[in-house]
Design a protein around this motif. Sequence first.
Motif, PDB file in Angstrom:
ATOM      1  N   ARG B  21      44.832 111.409  51.491  1.00 39.20           N
ATOM      2  CA  ARG B  21      45.290 112.532  51.466  1.00 39.20           C
ATOM      3  C   ARG B  21      45.378 113.573  52.503  1.00 39.20           C
ATOM      4  O   ARG B  21      46.135 113.958  53.661  1.00 39.20           O
ATOM      5  N   SER B  22      44.022 112.496  52.683  1.00 43.33           N
ATOM      6  CA  SER B  22      43.490 113.560  54.036  1.00 43.33           C
ATOM      7  C   SER B  22      43.845 113.107  54.858  1.00 43.33           C
ATOM      8  O   SER B  22      43.752 112.811  56.182  1.00 43.33           O
ATOM      9  N   LEU B  23      43.944 112.054  55.193  1.00 42.44           N
ATOM     10  CA  LEU B  23      44.680 110.821  55.658  1.00 42.44           C
ATOM     11  C   LEU B  23      45.817 110.943  56.841  1.00 42.44           C
ATOM     12  O   LEU B  23      46.376 110.640  57.735  1.00 42.44           O
ATOM     13  N   ARG B  24      46.565 111.963  55.501  1.00 41.16           N
ATOM     14  CA  ARG B  24      47.540 112.373  55.970  1.00 41.16           C
ATOM     15  C   ARG B  24      47.794 113.642  57.192  1.00 41.16           C
ATOM     16  O   ARG B  24      48.905 113.461  58.414  1.00 41.16           O
ATOM     17  N   ARG B  25      46.302 113.818  57.424  1.00 41.91           N
ATOM     18  CA  ARG B  25      46.604 115.261  57.719  1.00 41.91           C
ATOM     19  C   ARG B  25      46.065 113.997  59.608  1.00 41.91           C
ATOM     20  O   ARG B  25      45.698 114.872  60.806  1.00 41.91           O
ATOM     21  N   HIS B  26      45.728 112.975  59.122  1.00 48.26           N
ATOM     22  CA  HIS B  26      45.710 112.178  60.676  1.00 48.26           C
ATOM     23  C   HIS B  26      46.641 111.019  61.127  1.00 48.26           C
ATOM     24  O   HIS B  26      46.315 109.927  61.011  1.00 48.26           O
ATOM     25  N   LEU B  28      47.398 109.897  63.424  1.00 49.30           N
ATOM     26  CA  LEU B  28      47.315 108.367  64.217  1.00 49.30           C
ATOM     27  C   LEU B  28      46.654 107.434  63.481  1.00 49.30           C
ATOM     28  O   LEU B  28      46.507 106.183  63.763  1.00 49.30           O
ATOM     29  N   GLY B  29      45.758 107.873  62.030  1.00 48.05           N
ATOM     30  CA  GLY B  29      45.023 106.924  61.786  1.00 48.05           C
ATOM     31  C   GLY B  29      46.303 106.513  60.398  1.00 48.05           C
ATOM     32  O   GLY B  29      45.738 104.771  60.733  1.00 48.05           O
ATOM     33  N   ALA B  30      46.886 107.189  60.076  1.00 49.85           N
ATOM     34  CA  ALA B  30      47.783 106.389  59.301  1.00 49.85           C
ATOM     35  C   ALA B  30      48.903 105.117  59.712  1.00 49.85           C
ATOM     36  O   ALA B  30      48.833 103.884  58.995  1.00 49.85           O
ATOM     37  N   LEU B  31      49.070 105.736  61.279  1.00 52.91           N
ATOM     38  CA  LEU B  31      49.823 105.260  61.718  1.00 52.91           C
ATOM     39  C   LEU B  31      48.871 103.117  61.772  1.00 52.91           C
ATOM     40  O   LEU B  31      49.287 102.521  61.841  1.00 52.91           O
ATOM     41  N   ALA B  32      47.983 103.738  62.198  1.00 57.36           N
ATOM     42  CA  ALA B  32      46.552 102.820  62.400  1.00 57.36           C
ATOM     43  C   ALA B  32      46.294 101.391  61.323  1.00 57.36           C
ATOM     44  O   ALA B  32      47.043 100.430  61.211  1.00 57.36           O
ATOM     45  N   LEU B  33      46.348 102.109  60.480  1.00 60.06           N
ATOM     46  CA  LEU B  33      46.910 101.453  58.913  1.00 60.06           C
ATOM     47  C   LEU B  33      47.746 100.845  58.435  1.00 60.06           C
ATOM     48  O   LEU B  33      47.988  99.989  58.375  1.00 60.06           O
ATOM     49  N   GLY B  34      48.688 101.562  58.608  1.00 63.93           N
ATOM     50  CA  GLY B  34      50.201 101.134  58.696  1.00 63.93           C
ATOM     51  C   GLY B  34      50.078  99.831  59.182  1.00 63.93           C
ATOM     52  O   GLY B  34      50.826  98.448  58.825  1.00 63.93           O
ATOM     53  N   LEU B  35      50.264 100.057  60.515  1.00 65.38           N
ATOM     54  CA  LEU B  35      50.369  98.055  61.477  1.00 65.38           C
ATOM     55  C   LEU B  35      49.167  97.416  60.816  1.00 65.38           C
ATOM     56  O   LEU B  35      49.830  96.586  60.803  1.00 65.38           O
ATOM     57  N   LEU B  36      47.671  97.826  60.836  1.00 67.54           N
ATOM     58  CA  LEU B  36      47.035  96.133  60.209  1.00 67.54           C
ATOM     59  C   LEU B  36      47.959  95.542  59.278  1.00 67.54           C
ATOM     60  O   LEU B  36      47.650  94.923  58.558  1.00 67.54           O
ATOM     61  N   LEU B 276      41.093 103.391  65.977  1.00 63.81           N
ATOM     62  CA  LEU B 276      41.718 105.202  65.827  1.00 63.81           C
ATOM     63  C   LEU B 276      41.230 105.352  64.062  1.00 63.81           C
ATOM     64  O   LEU B 276      41.104 106.463  63.575  1.00 63.81           O
ATOM     65  N   LEU B 277      41.596 104.316  63.452  1.00 68.14           N
ATOM     66  CA  LEU B 277      41.229 104.414  61.646  1.00 68.14           C
ATOM     67  C   LEU B 277      40.185 104.593  61.475  1.00 68.14           C
ATOM     68  O   LEU B 277      39.391 105.867  60.780  1.00 68.14           O
ATOM     69  N   GLY B 278      39.305 103.619  62.016  1.00 73.14           N
ATOM     70  CA  GLY B 278      37.528 104.623  61.702  1.00 73.14           C
ATOM     71  C   GLY B 278      36.904 106.231  62.046  1.00 73.14           C
ATOM     72  O   GLY B 278      36.918 106.439  61.676  1.00 73.14           O
ATOM     73  N   ASP B 279      37.939 106.575  63.403  1.00 67.33           N
ATOM     74  CA  ASP B 279      38.020 107.841  63.556  1.00 67.33           C
ATOM     75  C   ASP B 279      38.192 108.827  62.847  1.00 67.33           C
ATOM     76  O   ASP B 279      37.851 109.774  62.435  1.00 67.33           O
ATOM     77  N   SER B 284      37.406 112.852  58.116  1.00 66.18           N
ATOM     78  CA  SER B 284      38.075 112.642  57.250  1.00 66.18           C
ATOM     79  C   SER B 284      36.851 113.357  56.201  1.00 66.18           C
ATOM     80  O   SER B 284      36.610 114.137  55.627  1.00 66.18           O
ATOM     81  N   THR B 285      36.280 111.945  56.140  1.00 65.09           N
ATOM     82  CA  THR B 285      34.651 111.999  55.096  1.00 65.09           C
ATOM     83  C   THR B 285      33.484 113.603  56.060  1.00 65.09           C
ATOM     84  O   THR B 285      33.009 113.977  54.885  1.00 65.09           O
ATOM     85  N   ALA B 286      33.760 113.331  56.599  1.00 63.19           N
ATOM     86  CA  ALA B 286      32.583 114.876  57.652  1.00 63.19           C
ATOM     87  C   ALA B 286      33.369 115.882  56.885  1.00 63.19           C
ATOM     88  O   ALA B 286      32.240 116.389  56.465  1.00 63.19           O
ATOM     89  N   GLY B 287      34.819 115.913  57.224  1.00 61.19           N
ATOM     90  CA  GLY B 287      35.210 117.330  56.641  1.00 61.19           C
ATOM     91  C   GLY B 287      34.583 117.460  55.276  1.00 61.19           C
ATOM     92  O   GLY B 287      33.964 118.811  54.918  1.00 61.19           O
TER      93      GLY B 287
END
Lengths: 281, 652
Positions: B21-26, B28-36, B276-279, B284-287
């Motif tokens: 769910r938190s990836l949804r708030r990122h 770019l991260g979601a996009l990166a994951l999708g591409l990979l 981007l995915l790492g960031d 999200s985990t820090a939050g």
Amino acid sequence: MPAEPLLTVTDLTVEFDSTDRRRRGQRFRAVDGVSLSLAPGETLGLVGESGSGKSTIGNAVLGLVATGPGSRIVFDGEDITQAPPKRRRALGSRIQVVFQDPYSSLNPSRTIGQTLGEPLRATGVDRRETRSRVADVLSKVDMSPDVAARYPAQFSGGQRQRIAIARALIRDPQLVILDEPTSALDLSVQAQILNLLIALRRDAHLSYLFISHDIDVVRFFSHRMAVLQHGRIVEEGDVDAVIERPREPYTRELLAAVPVADPREQRRRRESRSSVVTGSR
Amino acid sequence: MTYSLTPDTNSARPQRVRFLRSLRRHPLGALALGLLLLLAAGAILADLLAPYDPTATDLGNSLSGPTGSHLLGTDALGRDLLSRLLFGARVSLTGTAQAVATVIAVGVPIGLLAGYLGGWVDRVAGGIIDVLLAVPGIVMLLVIVAIFGNNESVAMIALGVLGAPGMARVVRGSTIAVRNELYIKAARVSGLTTRHVLVNHVLPRVSGPIVVRASLFAGVALLVETGLGFLGFGAQPPDPSWGNMVADASQFVAIAPWMLVPSGATIALSILSFGLLGDAIRDSTAGRARGADRVRRKVAGDAKEPAATPAQPATETPDDSDALLRVRGLTVSVPAATGQADIISDVTLEIRAGETVGLVGESGCGKSMTGRAILGLLPQPVAVTGGRILFDGQDITKLGPRQLQRLRGAQIALISQEPVASLDPVFTVGHQLKEVLLRHQPGSRREIARAAVALLRDVNLREPERVMRSYPHQLSGGMAQRVAIAMALAGRPRLLVADEPTTALDVTVQAEILGLLRRLQRQTGMAVLIISHDWGVIADVCERAYVMYAGQVVEQAPVLDLFDGPRHPYSAGLLGCMPGRAARGDLLPAIGGRVPQPGSWPTGCHFSPRCPIARDDCTRDPVALNETAAGHASRCLYPLLVDEKVFSHDAR
Ligand SMILES: Nc1ncnc2c1ncn2[C@@H]1O[C@H](COP(=O)(O)OP(=O)(O)OP(=O)(O)O)[C@@H](O)[C@H]1O
Ligand code: SF4
Ligand SMILES: [Mg+2]
């Protein structure tokens, strides 16, 4: 109190590396030659100010810190001072603990049922039996069985402390170390938890080592008490004796500092104290 | 009584769901994951997806740009670039995966064991880590490649080993933090084995940093892998790898620049995606670590419309114009899903010059918020939504930030529960104190320094000069609170708000600080508002007190009257459940249930669900604060009689 003590601690010392940067490399004694004993069904209160070594004594009994040479901890006739890891794990069913901070004492990523059932499952109890014992112990602490499916984040401090007590009780221990179990709780919730602990003590003939900085709570809750200062016991005895007739100056100072919820008595005390107390700490 | 479930928060889902769910708030991260994931799928399904055999040549169509039959164009031998890219992904991504797997397999166990076991294990692990870090990575890799020739797996595994120390450090650090959590201690006491504790309790908690680190490392590994391919190691022509595709393209870059685009762009995008995915995961985990688990007070999400303000205004004690502070019908709210949720509602209180007044109640009932509102220090997005706060006739709620700042310190000062936190760790006490003094009074350096020492002496600090030179962390809790009091007094305030000033201190130190506050109050004639949950403190220093419950003042009285004869059931219950007042051997007369969260206050009397003498009409309309005797008021329809006992001894 009955003759055979459940727990006897003799000459307990515990040393830590000094955290003070100026004294790096030196050892400092958190507990210094403490001896105490606890009978079955008895509650012994340990009071003292922060850093006086209360929790360290509890941790030593639990085998969580290493003890110094000459220390001896005997539980139910068995010397457990140097108990090897395997024996220690077995003792987990007989000596248990409840900690102060209800927020860090439950793993946030596991359900209550997983947390409570874990020690049972690890010792080969099957799934069905585990589930029914989890439900039993939850009802003992006045919580409904469907709590088992939930995560800790859903519970208030008082409810979490009930769950922590349930975790301590699930294997019917004989001794429970209570390390400031109500210090983080509100007054009305503290009253509920103390009542619960008293009822459990009565029903299961539990012994408690009750660690607290709150002298009023210790007086109300314990049979005997020991006053700690700088890692040593300065005074020990029946609660009433220690509180009504303290022998040591430190005990007297400590008792005088506790504000009583009575404005008239407070005024009287303040007047008698104002001649004594000045200066900084 | 058995507790029904009243969820405090809605963050009960398992971590994995929360992570997705938190990836949804990122985005770019979601996009990166999708591409990979897309690239990985392409590599796996290359046999099905690739339009041509990657080694099949078509000399008639060499060096073409994108066309209908060759979507990404062809190379010098007319081989289809899309097909080569898909098959090349197998080589490049496998190499990357090997390196990442090695980093995890080597780094995580070392870090876990070193962090969890400490002692000699930690020292040995530290030694290994240091040795590995001292190895010059690139040189080492080239040597390995030279020896093992075209076996790229060996090179990638070696890269993983070289990257392991970094991973081990991260894992060790997180493990040490988790190791001290009480639930780990409790698990050990339960007799669980070290392995069990590590796998079931520690590993899940440190998985966030592991994934972040692995993802960032994957970017590096991919870069190295393609670099090796470019240099001619690994997959040999005619078999494709992303690296040798770039090498091929680079030979024709002058005549066919397009050829570099498919492979080059794919490599760049993949490396970027890992980063981007790492960031995103880190954020999200820090939050999460900061959020859900630790927050004990939260406004319940399903806030109701604020209760209608009482029909008749709360009885104001006849408007006492000489009171220094007059709070009238103060309501403070936060925005909520539906409208707003009140945190404090209709609070009326006043403090005369030179008076010491207590504000008592349990956690979350709004004591601190009341104090902060008086200082104009409400945290965003909390705001005053009703009522007035008159300080010396001036309405604080209408002041701008500038005016408020002038008021604070000079007229109203604050001391809080955590004195060390209120001091700046990088400056000495003397520096901070002099700065505050300068703000309030002009003077030469000498005079200011002298005034600072005098202030410290005033708060009973024995060696003021030494304290002046100390940094906050070098002070004990009691000393730090004295310093905080000295700083609060520097501007000679007329009102001091003390929010749990002694809660974090030992009783003997508490007694001294309370004595100090009394003396200073007498000497300076300032008014003091003491916020506390401790009846003993209230009894010790206050003349009058206000009892708060669920955002309201439920009783106000001179302390003697309050302790002798509380008229509100909540005050009586709270006084009664003090262990200090109970007989040993009995149970405590406890109040059942718990304080409702703001937003879920009951209609009518806020205390009604827990009140043993509640009647039907208690839940109908808001209850007003009614005077029961001169200076004594209770927000109850059926005020208690003196010595009336209403709480049973079996609530638990
Ligand atoms: N930053 C914030 N944003 C929104 N709501 C808040 C915030 N801080 C506190 N609250 C809410 O305001 C209510 C009152 O909080 P407050 O800190 O005044 O309680 P308190 O009586 O001082 O408690 P304690 O004795 O624990 O200090 C709490 O129930 C909490 O839900
Ligand atoms: S108004 Fe009713 S419910 Fe509220 S405190 Fe009084 S008697 Fe109890
Ligand atoms: Mg507060």
